[in-house]
Design a protein around this motif. Structure first.
Motif, PDB file in Angstrom:
ATOM      1  N   UNK A   1       0.841  -1.202   0.000  1.00 58.72           N
ATOM      2  CA  UNK A   1       0.000   0.000   0.000  1.00 58.72           C
ATOM      3  C   UNK A   1       0.876   1.252   0.000  1.00 58.72           C
ATOM      4  N   UNK A   2       1.929   1.225   0.822  1.00 52.34           N
ATOM      5  CA  UNK A   2       2.869   2.358   0.850  1.00 52.34           C
ATOM      6  C   UNK A   2       3.487   2.557  -0.529  1.00 52.34           C
ATOM      7  N   UNK A   3       3.944   1.445  -1.134  1.00 52.71           N
ATOM      8  CA  UNK A   3       4.581   1.544  -2.455  1.00 52.71           C
ATOM      9  C   UNK A   3       3.625   2.086  -3.512  1.00 52.71           C
ATOM     10  N   UNK A   4       2.357   1.696  -3.423  1.00 48.38           N
ATOM     11  CA  UNK A   4       1.382   2.174  -4.409  1.00 48.38           C
ATOM     12  C   UNK A   4       1.224   3.687  -4.325  1.00 48.38           C
ATOM     13  N   UNK A   5       1.188   4.214  -3.107  1.00 43.12           N
ATOM     14  CA  UNK A   5       0.992   5.660  -2.945  1.00 43.12           C
ATOM     15  C   UNK A   5       2.244   6.445  -3.329  1.00 43.12           C
ATOM     16  N   UNK A   6       3.405   5.867  -3.042  1.00 41.84           N
ATOM     17  CA  UNK A   6       4.649   6.508  -3.498  1.00 41.84           C
ATOM     18  C   UNK A   6       4.666   6.556  -5.019  1.00 41.84           C
ATOM     19  N   UNK A   7       4.291   5.441  -5.654  1.00 38.51           N
ATOM     20  CA  UNK A   7       4.253   5.397  -7.114  1.00 38.51           C
ATOM     21  C   UNK A   7       3.266   6.381  -7.701  1.00 38.51           C
ATOM     22  N   UNK A   8       2.084   6.474  -7.110  1.00 33.60           N
ATOM     23  CA  UNK A   8       1.077   7.425  -7.599  1.00 33.60           C
ATOM     24  C   UNK A   8       1.541   8.867  -7.415  1.00 33.60           C
ATOM     25  N   UNK A   9       2.231   9.139  -6.323  1.00 33.67           N
ATOM     26  CA  UNK A   9       2.800  10.470  -6.097  1.00 33.67           C
ATOM     27  C   UNK A   9       3.776  10.821  -7.225  1.00 33.67           C
ATOM     28  N   UNK A  10       4.656   9.901  -7.541  1.00 30.35           N
ATOM     29  CA  UNK A  10       5.680  10.153  -8.565  1.00 30.35           C
ATOM     30  C   UNK A  10       5.075  10.249  -9.960  1.00 30.35           C
ATOM     31  N   UNK A  11       4.189   9.320 -10.285  1.00 30.42           N
ATOM     32  CA  UNK A  11       3.603   9.312 -11.638  1.00 30.42           C
ATOM     33  C   UNK A  11       2.786  10.574 -11.892  1.00 30.42           C
TER      34      UNK A  11
END
Length: 960
Positions: free
Chosen positions: A751-761
């Motif tokens: 879940x943490x990784x998904x939000x980090x990825x969405x932040x970056x994308x």
């Protein structure tokens, strides 16, 4: 018009006539008027002076002398002019003037002076000769006389060439080292002269410098620097001292560096190099290791200097205090015989470089540098620190045995009171935990907990891990005790602790307590990541106690409320089994078939097949079963071969033989395209392809797993697929993967990784509001590292900047700059400087830039960008001189072609603008000279007519 012809005819036809000599004289005067000096001389030379009367004699000596003068035959000119310069006649004054002029040209200064002095009161020459008199005093180095004679002339209305006289008076003061008095005179000259030389600018600049007017001095001295000569070297040296005395050390450093680059004056070069090195040291100006390089160069070039020892001392201090640890190590390495002080310095620098590499996630290189530090164990604090960070780096690399060894070394370095002692106990606990050595893990976690703060997250986590260790070793009551301790601290993962307590109750056969604990979890933490787990465990607990109806209810809640959970297929299978147990075969059969159809390649599918067969056989419907098999499981009879082929490929994968595994999975899927292990095979083939960098093939497998119903590979496949798309800069596709992951993630880290990825994308796609929203989500999550925390703030700042919200951006950039020592902090600090510059706050921006240069030398890209920004600030401040030096320094030192190109373009633009301005200035000067020339011509004609009527005196020579 034909007078010359008639006169020549008369001379040719009547050579014996007494009027012929008069004709020669007339012909000489005629050629004189025509400015045919050579012909004039030829006619004058025919004459015998005894044939001329006094008036004619005076005219003859002057005009013949002047003709010789114009032919640069100064000897004959002076002979003739001297004949009449002391005799009272109308030619006496001009004869004296030109005779004096010849004496001046021949450097007979005293003679010239005496003649010019005779003309001081002449109504014609009296306005001209003061300049020559002043100049002659100056040529004779009679500076007091120059001042005495020239100063009154400057305020006289009749004085010609005031700027030139002011220059002579100013230079006389300058040569007498009376700089305060020299300044106004030299300023008067430069402000009014048509042509100003480099030497003129230098004298005024130096006089201002000696007078303490440093800002003004720099203005003139900068005009001197340029050509590769001694004057440029001296000018740079004086400019540097001006900046130094003005408190502008970075600018002084630049100028000392320039002065040290020339060899015209060895003494200046030596002193400039030493001062440059000192300033580079004081300013920690080491993005390119300048202080080290400069001191080493000084020591190499000036072995006999009394300051060598001082330079060496500075050099050691630079090694010790530099933040450009990489270059410092490169500089120290070649020194073979290191004394104790050098070894101590080397130990510290290698240590700091290791920490720097660790922070940049380069763990292998960090370990190598900690080993270098440990080779010179002069300081126990740094020895212990190197052991600690080696342990940390090995832990990050999953080398848990190595981490344990280094952590223990740290603990047993004698005589050290290190701030990491408590942390090491915690870290040792984790290292043993990761190894599966739970008894040792418990020992170290408990040791940490005994001395930790009561409300810290780390303490809470330690209690949880102790609980996990006891849980994994089946000491369930101890596990419950420590999960309960974690709940009381309440700083972290309370829902996880509640869930684990419930599981422990189940293992103790306390199912009522288990169910109560799980229901408490669901009521207290409605959005817990363990909701699906809790509901499934409640269902399982009821099932164990023959509460089939209750179990069925809870299994149904898992299916309906968590449709993307991995527990859905298990719940469906268990629900089907309950229907079967209750003799509701039709409902059971439907669910078993649904599991079989929707979850291919899973163990649940195989279990479902067995139950389907059982129901058909028990019901005597074998033919129906065979018909169903033909439609839905044509490969059922070859299941044994299917399994064997799959296991061959899986074995290679588990041995990390990815190339062989990839080929074997391909073989399996070719033989059994819809085999029992299709999902596993496609996922593990994708993983093998990923390791082999066959990303297209990897994506194919990940997409297959993602497209199936939620399974054990869904989350990992989403992460992998998103990472591949992000790496390829396919941000839209990556964003889609991360969005799905956020929705289905059951593992908290995913879940943490998904939000980090969405932040970056979202940031990369220019969707700044969404980028900021996800950055805020990331920031409040508990288990993120400082690097991600700072990156999130950086994205908030950059998003605000892109939306022209400079106030918000500046605050966010400042927050990151103040808390991060990594590249993220360097980028943030650069943006702070850029915003300050855009807002016109040049001093603040310059101060920030100097902080970057001092504190961020390990991030040369951002240092180089800061130099370019600094040059822009200098340009904005009309200080092209420093801007050029700054850009040239970057071009000479920085290795990246991208920023070097930008710097070169900016430097070229400044030079071009300066050239254009110089051209405009030159054109304006020429225009002024032209106007003055025309004015002078008018005055000259009046002057000539006043000296002698009609045809006598020609244009006065221009002394310069």
């Amino acid at each position: 018009k034909d007078a010359e012809t008639l006169l020549q005819r008369f001379i040719d036809n009547r050579p014996e006539s007494p009027k012929t000599k008069a004709a020669w004289f007339e012909m000489g005067k005629f050629q004189y008027r025509k400015k045919s000096w050579k012909k004039a001389v030829e006619w004058f030379e025919k004459l015998n002076t005894y044939d001329l009367n006094n008036d004619e004699l005076a005219e003859f000596y002057f005009k013949s002398g002047y003709s010789y003068f114009m032919l640069t035959d100064f000897k004959n000119a002076k002979t003739n002019l001297d004949q009449i310069k002391g005799i009272e006649n109308k030619y006496s004054a001009p004869a004296t003037y030109y005779s004096a002029h010849i004496a001046y040209i021949e450097e007979n200064y005293e003679t010239a002076l005496q003649d010019f002095l005779k003309l001081e009161n002449d109504k014609i020459f009296g306005v001209v000769v003061p300049f020559y008199i002043t100049q002659l005093y100056f040529m004779q180095k009679k500076y007091d006389k120059v001042i005495e004679y020239g100063t009154p002339l400057l305020s006289s209305a009749n004085t010609k060439r005031v700027p030139e006289i002011a220059k002579l008076v100013g230079e006389s003061y300058f040569n007498k080292e009376l700089y305060k008095e020299a300044v106004p005179q030299l300023t008067l000259f430069i402000d009014n002269a048509g042509i100003v030389t480099r030497e003129d600018n230098y004298q005024l600049g130096y006089a201002l410098y000696k007078n303490g007017e440093y800002e003004k001095a720099i203005t003139y001295l900068e005009k001197v620097a340029g050509d590769a000569d001694k004057l440029t070297q001296i000018a740079y040296y004086n400019i540097a001292d001006c900046y130094l005395k003005s408190g502008k050390k970075p600018a002084a450093r630049n100028s000392f560096k320039q002065a040290s680059s020339f060899e015209f004056d060895k003494e200046i070069q030596e002193d400039a190099l030493f001062n440059y090195a000192k300033l580079a040291y004081e300013l920690s100006f080491n993005p390119y290791n300048e202080a080290i390089t400069a001191f080493e160069e000084y020591i190499r070039k000036n072995q006999q200097s009394p300051r060598v020892e001082e330079a060496y001392t500075f050099l050691l201090d630079v090694y010790l205090t530099t933040k450009n640890y990489k270059h410092a190590l490169e500089s120290i390495e070649p020194i073979k015989n290191k004394d104790d002080k050098m070894k101590r310095t080397y130990q510290r620098i290698a240590y700091y470089r290791g920490v720097e590499l660790f922070n940049d996630l380069n763990y292998q290189a960090a370990i190598a540098h900690f080993d270098l530090s440990l080779k010179s164990p002069m300081d126990k604090e740094f020895e212990a620190g190197a052991d600690y960070w080696k342990g940390e780096a090995k832990y990050k690399l999953n080398n848990f045995d190595g981490a344990i060894t280094d952590y223990n070394k740290f603990l047993y370095v004698p005589g050290v009171n290190h701030d990491k002692y408590k942390t090491v106990n915690y870290n040792l606990g984790y290292a043993y935990f990761k190894k599966g050595d739970y008894p040792n893990a418990v020992q170290w976690f408990r040791k940490y907990a005994a001395s930790a703060d009561d409300d810290s997250k780390k303490l809470c986590d330690a209690y949880i891990r102790i609980g996990d260790c006891y849980f994994l070793t089946r000491e369930n009551q101890l596990a419950i005790d420590f999960y309960d301790k974690a709940i009381k601290v309440g700083a972290l993962d309370v829902d996880y602790s509640l869930f684990q307590i419930a599981v422990c109750y189940g293992l103790q056969n306390k199912n009522e307590s288990k169910i109560a604990a799980l229901e408490s979890l669901l009521n207290t933490y409605k959005n817990s990541a363990y909701s699906a787990d809790a509901k499934y465990e409640i269902a399982e607990s009821y099932l164990l106690n023959d509460g089939q109806d209750n179990a069925l209810t809870w299994f149904q809640r898992v299916i309906t409320e968590h449709p993307k959970s991995a527990y859905v297929k298990k719940s469906m299978l268990s629900s089907a089994q309950i229907y079967y147990n209750k003799n509701q075969d039709e409902q059971a059969l439907d669910l078993f078939k649904k599991v079989y159809a929707e979850y291919p390649g899973t163990s649940e599918k195989n279990d479902a097949m067995l139950q389907i067969k059982k129901i058909y056989v028990e019901g005597g419907k074998v033919q129906e079963f065979e018909n169903w098999l033909k439609s839905n499981a044509p490969g059922f009879n070859v299941a044994t071969l299917d399994t064997a082929n799959y296991e061959v490929a899986e074995k290679k994968y588990l041995e990390s033989k990815f190339s062989e595994a990839y080929d074997n999975f391909n073989t399996y899927l070719t033989k059994y395209p819809t085999g029992n292990f299709e999902l596993n095979a496609k996922f593990y083939r994708a993983e093998s392809a990923y390791q082999l960098k066959k990303y297209d093939e990897a994506l194919e497998g990940y997409n297959y797993a993602i497209g199936r119903a939620k399974n054990i590979f869904t989350e990992k496949s989403l992460i992998r697929a998103a990472d591949i798309h992000y790496f390829r800069k396919n941000y839209s596709d990556a964003k889609l993967m991360f969005a799905v992951l956020e929705e289905v993630a059951e593992v908290e880290q995913n879940l943490i990784n998904s939000r980090i990825g969405l932040m970056r994308c979202n940031y990369e796609l220019g969707e700044y509001d969404e980028a900021s929203r996800y950055a805020e989500k990331v920031i409040i999550m508990e288990k993120i590292g400082d690097d991600i925390f700072n990156e999130a703030h950086l994205i908030i700042a950059k998003s605000a900047l892109a939306q022209e919200k400079e106030g918000l951006a500046l605050a966010a950039f400042n927050k990151v700059a103040g808390s991060s020592q990594t590249v993220v902090g360097a980028e943030a600090e650069y943006n702070v400087a850029a915003i300050q510059k855009r807002q016109g706050n040049y001093d603040a921006s310059e101060k920030t830039i100097l902080t970057i240069i001092k504190n961020r030398p390990s991030y040369p890209y951002w240092v180089a960008k800061s130099f370019i920004l600094l040059a822009d600030i200098y340009v904005a401040k009309d200080d092209d001189f420093q801007a050029k030096l700054t850009l040239q320094n970057l071009i000479d030192k920085y290795e990246g072609e991208d920023l070097k190109k930008i710097a070169q373009e900016k430097l070229n633009a400044i030079i071009q603008r300066e050239n254009d301005e110089e051209l405009m200035k030159e054109m304006k000067m020429k225009e002024e000279i032209y106007i003055q020339f025309n004015q002078n011509n008018k005055e000259q004609k009046l002057f000539e007519e006043e000296i002698m009527p009609s045809d006598t005196l020609q244009t006065l020579p221009n002394q310069e």
